[in-house]
Design a protein around this motif. Structure first.
Motif, short mmCIF file in Angstrom:
data_model
loop_
_atom_site.label_atom_id
_atom_site.label_comp_id
_atom_site.label_asym_id
_atom_site.label_seq_id
_atom_site.Cartn_x
_atom_site.Cartn_y
_atom_site.Cartn_z
N ILE A 169 0.87 -1.18 0.00
CA ILE A 169 0.00 0.00 0.00
C ILE A 169 0.90 1.23 0.00
O ILE A 169 1.79 1.36 0.84
CB ILE A 169 -0.92 0.04 1.25
N SER A 170 0.66 2.12 -0.94
CA SER A 170 1.44 3.35 -0.99
C SER A 170 1.09 4.22 0.21
O SER A 170 -0.08 4.53 0.44
CB SER A 170 1.13 4.12 -2.28
N PRO A 171 2.08 4.65 0.98
CA PRO A 171 1.80 5.51 2.13
C PRO A 171 1.34 6.91 1.72
O PRO A 171 0.66 7.59 2.48
CB PRO A 171 3.13 5.57 2.88
N LEU A 172 1.66 7.30 0.50
CA LEU A 172 1.27 8.64 0.04
C LEU A 172 -0.16 8.67 -0.49
O LEU A 172 -0.92 9.59 -0.20
CB LEU A 172 2.23 9.14 -1.04
N THR A 173 -0.51 7.68 -1.30
CA THR A 173 -1.82 7.70 -1.97
C THR A 173 -2.79 6.67 -1.40
O THR A 173 -3.96 6.68 -1.76
CB THR A 173 -1.66 7.42 -3.47
N LEU A 174 -2.29 5.79 -0.56
CA LEU A 174 -3.07 4.69 0.00
C LEU A 174 -3.62 3.74 -1.07
O LEU A 174 -4.56 3.01 -0.84
CB LEU A 174 -4.20 5.20 0.90
#
Length: 133
Positions: free
Chosen positions: A87-92
């Protein structure tokens, strides 16, 4: 990002010779007096590895469904389930990172399993057996 497969050569009678037609073609694209860093390979089958890339190149050229064999290789790894999901921490959003098929990342037995599955998926996509064509 998918790594470009290395050009493979073998030592025959004191001369370095390409292992496959695919390797020969890639060598012919190199400039004269090009320097190479060589490393010995181990237990993976060079002909099997090069057969895979040759099949991908032919499928791309004959169908036009993928711009390059690298694109097809990436797609086959995805469709065969050879990826990790994060899971991207920036865009979720969900991000898929494809696994490597490099010699250092897979044994010959693991590559054989991947190869059979990948060729099966490719056969479904193109409508013919890419090994016999």
């Amino acid at each position: 990002m998918t790594k470009v497969p290395k050009i493979q050569v073998e030592l025959r009678d004191g001369k370095l010779m390409p292992v496959s037609q695919h390797d020969a073609e890639r060598l012919s694209d190199c400039k004269s007096r090009q320097l190479f860093n060589l490393s010995l390979t181990g237990t993976r089958s060079n002909p099997h590895h090069n057969l895979y890339w040759s099949i991908l190149k032919t499928a791309c050229e004959s169908t036009g469904m993928w711009p390059t064999s690298k694109h097809l290789h990436h797609e086959l790894k995805l469709v065969c389930g050879y990826y990790k999901t994060t899971i991207s921490p920036l865009t979720l959003s969900i991000v898929r990172h494809v696994d490597s098929t490099d010699f250092s990342a897979m044994t010959q037995a693991e590559f054989m399993i991947y190869f059979e599955l990948a060729i099966s998926k490719l056969s479904e996509a193109v409508g013919y057996d890419p090994i016999t064509r």
